[in-house]
Design a protein around this motif. Sequence first.
Motif, PDB file in Angstrom:
ATOM      1  N   TYR A 260       4.626  -5.756 -45.317  1.00  0.00           N
ATOM      2  CA  TYR A 260       5.025  -6.465 -44.103  1.00  0.00           C
ATOM      3  C   TYR A 260       5.799  -7.723 -44.462  1.00  0.00           C
ATOM      4  O   TYR A 260       5.479  -8.399 -45.449  1.00  0.00           O
TER       5      TYR A 260
ATOM      6  N   LEU B 151      14.432  -2.372 -49.802  1.00  0.00           N
ATOM      7  CA  LEU B 151      13.678  -1.797 -48.693  1.00  0.00           C
ATOM      8  C   LEU B 151      12.188  -1.961 -48.959  1.00  0.00           C
ATOM      9  O   LEU B 151      11.743  -1.938 -50.106  1.00  0.00           O
ATOM     10  N   THR B 152      11.437  -2.125 -47.904  1.00  0.00           N
ATOM     11  CA  THR B 152       9.990  -2.220 -48.040  1.00  0.00           C
ATOM     12  C   THR B 152       9.396  -0.818 -48.142  1.00  0.00           C
ATOM     13  O   THR B 152      10.058   0.179 -47.853  1.00  0.00           O
ATOM     14  N   ARG B 153       8.145  -0.776 -48.508  1.00  0.00           N
ATOM     15  CA  ARG B 153       7.419   0.485 -48.484  1.00  0.00           C
ATOM     16  C   ARG B 153       7.272   0.920 -47.029  1.00  0.00           C
ATOM     17  O   ARG B 153       7.301   0.102 -46.117  1.00  0.00           O
ATOM     18  N   GLU B 154       7.072   2.208 -46.828  1.00  0.00           N
ATOM     19  CA  GLU B 154       6.938   2.718 -45.458  1.00  0.00           C
ATOM     20  C   GLU B 154       5.661   2.230 -44.790  1.00  0.00           C
ATOM     21  O   GLU B 154       5.616   2.080 -43.576  1.00  0.00           O
ATOM     22  N   ILE B 155       4.623   2.030 -45.581  1.00  0.00           N
ATOM     23  CA  ILE B 155       3.363   1.534 -45.026  1.00  0.00           C
ATOM     24  C   ILE B 155       2.813   0.443 -45.939  1.00  0.00           C
ATOM     25  O   ILE B 155       3.137   0.375 -47.127  1.00  0.00           O
TER      26      ILE B 155
ATOM     27  N   ASN C  61      14.326   2.294 -36.791  1.00  0.00           N
ATOM     28  CA  ASN C  61      14.788   3.215 -37.821  1.00  0.00           C
ATOM     29  C   ASN C  61      13.796   3.153 -38.974  1.00  0.00           C
ATOM     30  O   ASN C  61      13.601   2.097 -39.584  1.00  0.00           O
ATOM     31  N   ALA C  62      13.162   4.256 -39.278  1.00  0.00           N
ATOM     32  CA  ALA C  62      12.076   4.282 -40.269  1.00  0.00           C
ATOM     33  C   ALA C  62      12.481   3.714 -41.625  1.00  0.00           C
ATOM     34  O   ALA C  62      11.675   3.099 -42.307  1.00  0.00           O
ATOM     35  N   ASN C  63      13.732   3.901 -42.020  1.00  0.00           N
ATOM     36  CA  ASN C  63      14.153   3.463 -43.351  1.00  0.00           C
ATOM     37  C   ASN C  63      14.289   1.950 -43.479  1.00  0.00           C
ATOM     38  O   ASN C  63      14.047   1.399 -44.548  1.00  0.00           O
TER      39      ASN C  63
ATOM     40  N   ASP D  36      13.445  -0.497 -40.713  1.00  0.00           N
ATOM     41  CA  ASP D  36      12.796  -1.260 -39.643  1.00  0.00           C
ATOM     42  C   ASP D  36      12.098  -2.515 -40.164  1.00  0.00           C
ATOM     43  O   ASP D  36      12.205  -3.582 -39.578  1.00  0.00           O
ATOM     44  N   ARG D  37      11.385  -2.399 -41.276  1.00  0.00           N
ATOM     45  CA  ARG D  37      10.594  -3.526 -41.787  1.00  0.00           C
ATOM     46  C   ARG D  37      11.458  -4.598 -42.440  1.00  0.00           C
ATOM     47  O   ARG D  37      10.966  -5.671 -42.777  1.00  0.00           O
TER      48      ARG D  37
END
Length: 189
Positions: free
Chosen positions: A127, A120-124, A23-25, A27-28
């Motif tokens: 890590y 939440l982490t940044r999308e890119i 899930n993009a939102n 996942d990290r």
Amino acid sequence: HFRLGACTSLGTVQQECERLIGNANVDRIAKPIYNMLRWFASTQIRNVACLGGNLVTASPISDMNPMLVSMNANLVVASISSISEGSITRRIIPVLDFFCSYRTVDLKPYELVECIDVPLTREIFEYVVPFKQARRREDDISIVTSGMRIILAPKESEHYVIEDMTLAFGGMAPTTIVASETASNLIGM
């Protein structure tokens, strides 16, 4: 943020994180929590133990404490301010600040941990990685645990620098510690 109920069993947290991988939102956030919980105790223990209880015991070798510290998670602590009115008072405590000393936490006798909020982490370029060292891989007490978070920033073509990082460790001191000097020396590299 990604909210985890304090009384949710670790087994349920693990299953939900596994479901959310991809899930993009989230996942990290979900993937490192899932990966750490895979090696946390046995299935039977994960099915009855909860994240709030794990935090409140303030074990210096807790698997989850360094992970949550590295993720800059906050605890929502609640108490009833007036029984007659039934009003609830809440305060936010960063997980790092929750551990006062060996097996001692910033929790009053009339308070309880309601939930854990993980930003939440940044999308890119952001890590989070868990680490656990134990004599056996499964169902064993940790010797040392860690949660590591790093944010990279593009610098030049195909080069990146460390913009921010948190390296949190359990099993090295009476409470979870952060290698802040190491992180500050690596930022910008």
